[in-house]
Scaffold this motif. Structure first.
Motif, PDB file in Angstrom:
ATOM      1  N   GLU A 145     -10.932   5.548   4.142  1.00  0.00           N
ATOM      2  CA  GLU A 145      -9.618   5.554   3.754  1.00  0.00           C
ATOM      3  C   GLU A 145     -10.272   4.991   2.095  1.00  0.00           C
ATOM      4  OE1 GLU A 145      -7.931   2.557   6.358  1.00  0.00           O
ATOM      5  OE2 GLU A 145      -7.151   4.547   7.506  1.00  0.00           O
ATOM      6  N   LYS A 146     -11.024   5.555   0.807  1.00  0.00           N
ATOM      7  CA  LYS A 146     -10.964   4.933   0.014  1.00  0.00           C
ATOM      8  C   LYS A 146     -10.425   6.003  -1.179  1.00  0.00           C
ATOM      9  CE  LYS A 146     -15.342   3.993  -2.930  1.00  0.00           C
ATOM     10  NZ  LYS A 146     -17.001   3.868  -2.505  1.00  0.00           N
ATOM     11  N   THR A 201      -6.787  12.357   2.812  1.00  0.00           N
ATOM     12  CA  THR A 201      -7.448  11.116   2.343  1.00  0.00           C
ATOM     13  C   THR A 201      -8.969  11.053   3.347  1.00  0.00           C
ATOM     14  OG1 THR A 201      -4.985   9.661   2.026  1.00  0.00           O
ATOM     15  CG2 THR A 201      -7.793   8.242   3.567  1.00  0.00           C
ATOM     16  N   GLY A 247       0.859  -0.710  -0.212  1.00  0.00           N
ATOM     17  CA  GLY A 247       0.104  -0.326   0.242  1.00  0.00           C
ATOM     18  C   GLY A 247       0.801   0.884  -0.357  1.00  0.00           C
ATOM     19  N   LYS A 253      -6.904   3.933  -1.222  1.00  0.00           N
ATOM     20  CA  LYS A 253      -7.702   2.915  -2.530  1.00  0.00           C
ATOM     21  C   LYS A 253      -7.686   3.601  -3.158  1.00  0.00           C
ATOM     22  CE  LYS A 253     -10.653  -1.040  -3.579  1.00  0.00           C
ATOM     23  NZ  LYS A 253     -12.148  -1.370  -3.778  1.00  0.00           N
ATOM     24  N   HIS A 254      -8.382   4.738  -3.606  1.00  0.00           N
ATOM     25  CA  HIS A 254      -7.672   4.975  -5.594  1.00  0.00           C
ATOM     26  C   HIS A 254      -7.332   6.182  -4.668  1.00  0.00           C
ATOM     27  CE1 HIS A 254     -11.103   1.848  -6.452  1.00  0.00           C
ATOM     28  NE2 HIS A 254     -11.737   2.420  -5.534  1.00  0.00           N
ATOM     29  N   LYS A 284       0.128   6.013   4.331  1.00  0.00           N
ATOM     30  CA  LYS A 284      -0.670   5.073   3.909  1.00  0.00           C
ATOM     31  C   LYS A 284      -1.740   6.285   3.162  1.00  0.00           C
ATOM     32  CE  LYS A 284      -3.823   1.366   5.267  1.00  0.00           C
ATOM     33  NZ  LYS A 284      -4.394   1.048   6.406  1.00  0.00           N
TER      34      LYS A 284
END
Lengths: 428, 175
Positions: free
Chosen positions: B133-134, B129, B57, B95-96, B92
């Motif tokens: 967390e998408k 973000t 990640g 996701k996108h 971190k």
């Protein structure tokens, strides 16, 4: 987006609209790899001579004569030699190589093979900017196809010529388009430029003789071998041979990639007719950056009625440079202070931090622009920006510093009103 | 060798832990080494950092430690390269990863409106973000797509000739 040739037959763009033009089969159906076969019956000197006669100059931005660059590679070096293709296309306003890589990858392989045969190179790397991952996948497939057809690898076409191809990825760093920084990056280091001399032709990657050429430079090589250097040169002008790809973006109706013969007459017609004219009919042309962001910005008075020809000499005479051929067209709604601020932010972000004038200078200039944009402009700021850019230009380790200075120097001088209106203290 | 390194938060953290990867991933990493001459394995660093980032990640200490061992480099050598390049995430992210091009051609063709719309819709500012967390939104420098400005990349995918409607469709389709 348009992709087409104007004023000449498409050479670089020949396969752009051909279905499956990226495959070996279709590439060969259109005469692909014939130039390689022809070159393999020529001597090294004959190949380099043809490239010299073509007046091909590097298409990445610096415009160095390609034949001369090739001739700097020592013939008798006991070290392995390399050709590295610079596919790190990152110059703002430039996107021509992307389409060559996407739709005609075999032309690049063939161009590199011809160079490799002439220079005794057994290993070729293609360095892509990291964001172009989908193009790396396309190129890997093209290399596999070429290997299966014995065009790449051991004993090419049954001869004793051996040459292997590898793709390599960058990871987001404009500076890696500078050839020595690219080589540092290829060795897994930070993308810091290296001292020249020694030039890469003598000590490049792994301290071995290395030729670094742009994509469009290398894809021109098969054309030059096919038609002969002199014929290719004559498409263009005496000092700027052949055709050139121009990436056009901004406020025009038909942005795109255009192939024009060098010496195309003229810049005004190109923007206002060939590219469909201004995006909004009621907005006038205000500014054009013709060579990617790292050249002087031109105002409309330098273009309209001036017959600026599109080639290395013509654009210098007109007040700018060919650079990477990235046209950014701006209409009268654009505030040149704001556009210059935008580009200065770019150079600040992309400065590698190696040398002080560029690292600190670009940072100071962004701070000044931020203050101006926040309404705190002072009458002396225009001169202050010129002073700082003068302390970067020619005093930085690599050309990124010059590239950061030139947009500011030309913008302040050619668009004084756009700065003046921001620099009146307390709105006076 | 126990060592310490400074991570992105400037916290000194212990770096003894070494990440583990599946046989397939290790095999994939090995395949990159063959591109470079004997003794020049450091050349594979950038491609391998992308593998670590994909698998974990972002570039974390255990991942970097693995790479140092794998390439027989010092941990600091790996960080030295990793921290130079803007495509490597040192923390971190969502996701996108929505990367909006902010450089001149995109700017004059409507980037500010596009970025503003995305950020309003997701309720975050550039560089942030979303809570689930998408999505992470970043404004980045020229992505080589100026003829189809304004544009953005999600991960490695290009989205070009953007309009507000296209952006809405794109966001709806990303799950």
């Amino acid at each position: 987006m348009e992709i087409k040739a104007i004023g000449c037959d498409p050479l670089q763009l020949k396969l752009m609209h051909v279905k499956d033009g990226h495959t070996l089969k279709v590439y060969e159906e259109h005469g692909g790899y014939k130039s390689l076969r022809k070159a393999m019956n020529m001597t090294s000197d004959e190949i380099i001579d043809e490239v010299k006669k073509s007046s091909l100059r590097g298409r990445g931005g610096a415009g160095f004569p390609t034949g001369m660059k090739w001739s700097f590679v020592p013939r008798d070096s006991p070290k392995p030699k390399y050709i590295v293709c610079n596919a790190d296309e990152s110059e703002p306003g430039t996107f021509k190589d992307r389409y060559l890589l996407e739709r005609d990858p075999h032309a690049l392989i063939e161009g590199m093979l011809i160079g490799a045969f002439a220079l005794g190179v057994e290993t070729c790397y293609i360095y892509f900017r990291g964001e172009y991952k989908y193009l790396i996948d396309i190129m890997d497939r093209a290399i596999e196809e070429a290997e299966a057809a014995n065009l790449v690898g051991e004993n090419i076409l049954g001869s004793d010529f051996t040459c292997n191809f590898y793709t390599h990825t960058g990871a987001g760093a404009y500076i890696c388009g500078e050839e020595t920084a690219l080589l540092s990056s290829l060795e897994g280091e930070r993308g810091h430029p290296r001292m020249k001399p020694p030039f890469p032709a003598v000590e490049g990657v792994y301290a071995c003789p290395t030729v670094v050429n742009n994509v469009e430079t290398l894809t021109a090589v098969p054309q030059i071998i096919e038609m002969g250097g002199e014929a290719w040169q004559q498409i263009g002008t005496e000092k700027s041979g052949g055709t050139k790809l121009w990436s056009v973006s901004g406020h025009v109706k038909k942005p795109g990639v255009y192939e024009l013969p060098m010496g195309y007459d003229d810049m005004e017609k190109f923007i206002l007719e060939d590219c469909g004219g201004m995006l909004r009919d009621d907005k006038k042309l205000k500014a054009v950056i013709p060579g990617g962001s790292s050249v002087y910005i031109m105002n409309a008075d330098q273009i309209i009625g001036k017959r600026v020809t599109l080639d290395f000499e013509g654009l210098v005479e007109g007040g700018s440079a060919v650079g990477s051929g990235g046209f950014i067209v701006m209409d009268e709604t654009v505030d040149v202070m704001d556009s210059t601020k935008n580009l200065t932010e770019f150079y600040k972000h992309e400065s590698c931090g190696w040398c002080t004038p560029c690292r600190e200078g670009t940072d100071w200039m962004v701070k000044i622009f931020n203050r101006i944009a926040a309404g705190g402009g002072r009458p002396e700021d225009a001169q202050l920006l010129l002073d700082i850019s003068d302390n970067i230009e020619g005093k930085s380790f690599c050309p990124l510093g010059d590239a950061a200075a030139w947009p500011i120097q030309s913008a302040v001088k050619r668009f004084p009103e756009d700065f003046k209106k921001h620099l009146l203290r307390d709105g006076q | 060798m126990a060592s310490v390194a400074t991570d992105y938060t400037n916290k000194v953290v212990k770096t003894d832990e070494i990440a583990e990867f599946s046989d397939e991933v290790v095999e994939e990493m090995r395949s990159h080494l063959g591109k470079y001459p004997e003794g020049r394995q450091r050349s594979a660093l950038i491609p391998l950092l992308f593998v670590i980032q994909r698998e974990r990640g972002y570039l974390d200490n255990p991942g970097i430690n693995f790479l140092a061992k794998f390439l027989d480099l010092e941990v600091t050598d790996v960080w030295e390269t990793a921290t130079f390049y803007s495509m490597f995430n040192l923390k971190k992210i969502g996701k996108h990863h929505i990367q909006v091009c902010k450089t001149l051609s995109c700017r004059i063709m409507g980037e500010p409106e596009i970025t503003g719309h995305i950020c309003d819709k997701l309720g975050i500012k550039p560089g942030e973000t979303t809570e689930d967390e998408k999505f992470t939104v970043t404004r980045v420098e020229c992505l080589g797509s100026c003829g189809t400005a304004p544009m953005l990349q999600v991960g490695f995918d290009y989205y070009e000739d953007l309009t507000i409607e296209k952006v809405d469709k794109m966001l709806d389709a990303l799950d």
